[in-house]
Design a protein around this motif. Structure first.
Motif, PDB file in Angstrom:
ATOM      1  N   ASN A 124       0.975  -1.236   0.001  1.00 32.89           N
ATOM      2  CA  ASN A 124      -0.073  -0.071   0.064  1.00 32.89           C
ATOM      3  C   ASN A 124       0.931   1.178   0.010  1.00 32.89           C
ATOM      4  O   ASN A 124       0.527   2.107  -0.604  1.00 32.89           O
ATOM      5  N   ARG A 125       2.051   1.157   0.653  1.00 30.13           N
ATOM      6  CA  ARG A 125       2.843   2.457   0.627  1.00 30.13           C
ATOM      7  C   ARG A 125       3.537   2.505  -0.554  1.00 30.13           C
ATOM      8  O   ARG A 125       3.793   3.788  -1.200  1.00 30.13           O
ATOM      9  N   SER A 126       3.503   1.588  -1.258  1.00 28.91           N
ATOM     10  CA  SER A 126       4.229   1.763  -2.593  1.00 28.91           C
ATOM     11  C   SER A 126       3.115   2.421  -3.694  1.00 28.91           C
ATOM     12  O   SER A 126       3.522   2.821  -4.738  1.00 28.91           O
ATOM     13  N   MET A 127       1.916   2.359  -3.329  1.00 33.19           N
ATOM     14  CA  MET A 127       0.828   3.100  -4.033  1.00 33.19           C
ATOM     15  C   MET A 127       0.730   4.392  -4.060  1.00 33.19           C
ATOM     16  O   MET A 127       0.207   5.186  -4.649  1.00 33.19           O
ATOM     17  N   LEU A 128       1.455   5.362  -2.965  1.00 29.59           N
ATOM     18  CA  LEU A 128       1.368   6.413  -2.721  1.00 29.59           C
ATOM     19  C   LEU A 128       1.936   7.401  -3.951  1.00 29.59           C
ATOM     20  O   LEU A 128       2.898   6.998  -4.352  1.00 29.59           O
ATOM     21  N   GLY A 129       1.113   8.350  -4.172  1.00 31.68           N
ATOM     22  CA  GLY A 129       1.177   9.060  -5.524  1.00 31.68           C
ATOM     23  C   GLY A 129       0.938   8.552  -6.661  1.00 31.68           C
ATOM     24  O   GLY A 129       0.816   9.200  -7.873  1.00 31.68           O
ATOM     25  N   LYS A 130       0.358   7.336  -6.938  1.00 28.99           N
ATOM     26  CA  LYS A 130      -0.007   6.710  -8.009  1.00 28.99           C
ATOM     27  C   LYS A 130      -1.527   7.024  -8.400  1.00 28.99           C
ATOM     28  O   LYS A 130      -2.273   7.409  -7.258  1.00 28.99           O
ATOM     29  N   GLN A 131      -2.025   6.829  -9.520  1.00 34.02           N
ATOM     30  CA  GLN A 131      -3.197   6.831  -9.781  1.00 34.02           C
ATOM     31  C   GLN A 131      -4.013   5.608 -10.318  1.00 34.02           C
ATOM     32  O   GLN A 131      -3.471   5.072 -10.829  1.00 34.02           O
ATOM     33  N   LEU A 132      -5.195   5.548  -9.684  1.00 29.11           N
ATOM     34  CA  LEU A 132      -6.052   4.256  -9.873  1.00 29.11           C
ATOM     35  C   LEU A 132      -7.517   4.721 -10.305  1.00 29.11           C
ATOM     36  O   LEU A 132      -8.164   5.587  -9.706  1.00 29.11           O
ATOM     37  N   TRP A 133      -7.922   4.116 -11.390  1.00 30.65           N
ATOM     38  CA  TRP A 133      -9.542   4.213 -11.521  1.00 30.65           C
ATOM     39  C   TRP A 133     -10.302   3.298 -10.378  1.00 30.65           C
ATOM     40  O   TRP A 133     -10.051   2.210 -10.133  1.00 30.65           O
ATOM     41  N   VAL A 134     -11.385   3.982  -9.970  1.00 31.83           N
ATOM     42  CA  VAL A 134     -11.989   3.379  -8.851  1.00 31.83           C
ATOM     43  C   VAL A 134     -13.456   3.537  -9.394  1.00 31.83           C
ATOM     44  O   VAL A 134     -14.098   4.505  -9.611  1.00 31.83           O
ATOM     45  N   ALA A 135     -14.220   2.377  -9.099  1.00 32.65           N
ATOM     46  CA  ALA A 135     -15.708   2.421  -9.249  1.00 32.65           C
ATOM     47  C   ALA A 135     -16.459   2.766  -8.004  1.00 32.65           C
ATOM     48  O   ALA A 135     -16.093   2.213  -7.053  1.00 32.65           O
ATOM     49  N   VAL A 136     -16.951   3.528  -7.912  1.00 36.00           N
ATOM     50  CA  VAL A 136     -17.776   4.198  -6.808  1.00 36.00           C
ATOM     51  C   VAL A 136     -18.834   3.414  -6.410  1.00 36.00           C
ATOM     52  O   VAL A 136     -19.700   3.073  -7.405  1.00 36.00           O
ATOM     53  N   GLU A 137     -18.766   2.968  -5.020  1.00 38.48           N
ATOM     54  CA  GLU A 137     -19.638   2.263  -4.568  1.00 38.48           C
ATOM     55  C   GLU A 137     -20.616   2.986  -3.609  1.00 38.48           C
ATOM     56  O   GLU A 137     -21.700   2.521  -3.266  1.00 38.48           O
ATOM     57  N   GLY A 138     -20.115   4.251  -3.035  1.00 31.92           N
ATOM     58  CA  GLY A 138     -20.909   4.785  -1.943  1.00 31.92           C
ATOM     59  C   GLY A 138     -20.206   5.820  -1.206  1.00 31.92           C
ATOM     60  O   GLY A 138     -19.020   6.212  -1.730  1.00 31.92           O
TER      61      GLY A 138
END
Length: 440
Positions: A373-387
């Motif tokens: 998870n720390r390696s993901m800092l600063g990266k962009q992800l497409w996220v499907a909105v759930e709520g």
């Protein structure tokens, strides 16, 4: 006055698909579907019977609604699903308060069974497992933008610890044209994410076509215009072919995610489980997947405390976890299921030791996930909105399967709709989950 029917579906996504087909049959039969089970006239508990904890949860739910019926708050309690199929007459005799007990082979008769029960008749019916409906309209019971697409039912692997073949019968694939027809219908209903499931998804088509057909099926699913994400769950390690990996790597719609339950890495224990492989072969498999599908998220499930598991076996498993570093991992203490070969084996492990070893595995995994998870800092992800929880939005990235994996919590400068896909910049970690801000 319309009769209101609610359903509690427990267990796996395959069972959920069965429940959704039954809901459509009930709706077609003139019943009103009710989301709040405590406001219903009829409640159906679609049970799980896989392991001891799941059986206990199923029984507790059945008894809870039977108590509501005794208080006059329900007219009918029905029991369907794997527990009803596995224990058949025991469920009917030991829980006489249940008005309907249907095995999976009689799911198609659910509307008629409820009608009989409402008129005072106790219904206990079972059929051939192969008569379980694999086709038909469905009422999607989760958020409407994603759905499970069941491509087969049953299992022929005969793992020595597993009761699924006893409950579900032999492996049987659905014809590809039927699967594709259902996928197109789901897309027209607004589904944008398909989660392809079976007890052994990688075996799809072998019984019908004489060869593994998951890769060709995925290629056809990718042609459905309105589908954005296609996720493959429950891949058997022995049937992960280079062709399948190439299809995953070359099609943007197929999310780079594989759920591969391996259970253990000790070659001796895997042999006792009636499975193949060892630490060397399974390590090589994971390396091959990562080489051929860059950025892939690997999920697995492990069992601790299988009969005769030694400290050396367990230490080998821990070394494997540290080496492979699965992005997603679950671990269960072995459950001795009656009528399975493993339950009769010598060398059963103490319950506390089984659970202690599972806890050690998950503590090890927590450190691996924290680093990932720390390696993901600063990266962009497409996220499907759930709520929206009142403060932040939440949803899933390609790295997260529904209901079993983590979430991404994020803020947005504009209102978002459920099912919308947004690009999120990751700027924080919340234990297993990620945090970020939507890029508008």
């Amino acid at each position: 006055m319309a009769i209101k029917v609610g359903m509690v579906s427990l267990g796996c996504s395959k069972n959920q698909v069965d429940a959704e087909i039954m809901l459509a049959l009930l709706k077609k039969g003139g019943y009103t579907l009710c989301a709040d089970e405590r406001q219903c006239d009829v409640v159906i508990i679609n049970t799980c019977g896989f392991i001891e904890d799941a059986k206990r949860e199923s029984i507790e739910n059945i008894l809870e609604f039977c108590r509501l019926k005794e208080k006059g708050k329900l007219k009918v309690v029905a029991v369907t699903g794997c527990l009803a199929e596995r224990y058949r007459q025991e469920v009917a005799s030991e829980i006489p308060e249940a008005d309907v007990v249907l095995g999976i082979g009689r799911n198609a008769d659910i509307a008629e069974a409820i009608h009989k029960a409402l008129h005072g008749e106790k219904v206990v019916e079972f059929g051939k497992k192969e008569d379980l409906p694999l086709e038909g309209e469905r009422v999607i019971s989760n958020l409407p933008f994603f759905a499970y697409l069941k491509v087969a039912d049953g299992c022929d692997n005969r793992c020595s610890y597993c009761a699924i073949p006893l409950i579900r019968g032999n492996f049987r694939s659905r014809p590809m044209e039927k699967v594709l027809e259902e996928a197109r219908q789901l897309a027209e209903q607004g589904v944008t994410e398909l989660n392809v499931v079976a007890q052994d998804t990688t075996r799809y088509g072998e019984d019908l076509y004489g060869r593994l057909m998951l890769a060709p099926l995925l290629e056809e699913l990718c042609k459905i215009e309105k589908i954005r994400w296609i996720r493959v769950l429950y891949c058997y390690p022995d049937r992960i072919t280079d062709q399948l990996l190439e299809v995953m790597a070359n099609n943007e719609k197929i999310v780079k995610y594989m759920d591969i339950p391996i259970q253990h890495v000790s070659g001796r224990l895997l042999g006792l489980m009636n499975r193949q492989g060892d630490m060397q072969s399974l390590t090589a498999l994971m390396e091959n997947i990562r080489a051929k599908v860059p950025g892939v998220i690997l999920r697995t499930t492990l069992i601790t405390g299988f009969p005769t598991e030694s400290e050396e076996d367990f230490e080998e498993l821990i070394r494997f976890i540290k080496k492979v570093k699965f992005e997603r991992l679950g671990c269960f203490a072995y459950s001795a299921e009656e009528d399975t070969p493993a339950a009769e084996m010598d060398g059963q492990i103490d319950e506390e030791l089984k659970k202690h070893r599972a806890q050690i595995v998950m503590e090890e995994q927590y450190g691996i996930m924290e680093a990932f998870n720390r390696s993901m800092l600063g990266k962009q992800l497409w996220v499907a909105v759930e709520g929206f929880d009142g403060e932040t939005y939440y949803g899933r990235s390609y790295m997260d399967a529904p209901d079993i994996d983590t979430k991404v919590f994020f803020t947005s400068s504009r209102p978002l709709k459920t099912g919308e896909y947004v690009l999120v910049t990751i700027n924080g970690v919340q234990e297993y989950d990620l945090a970020g801000k939507a890029s508008i």
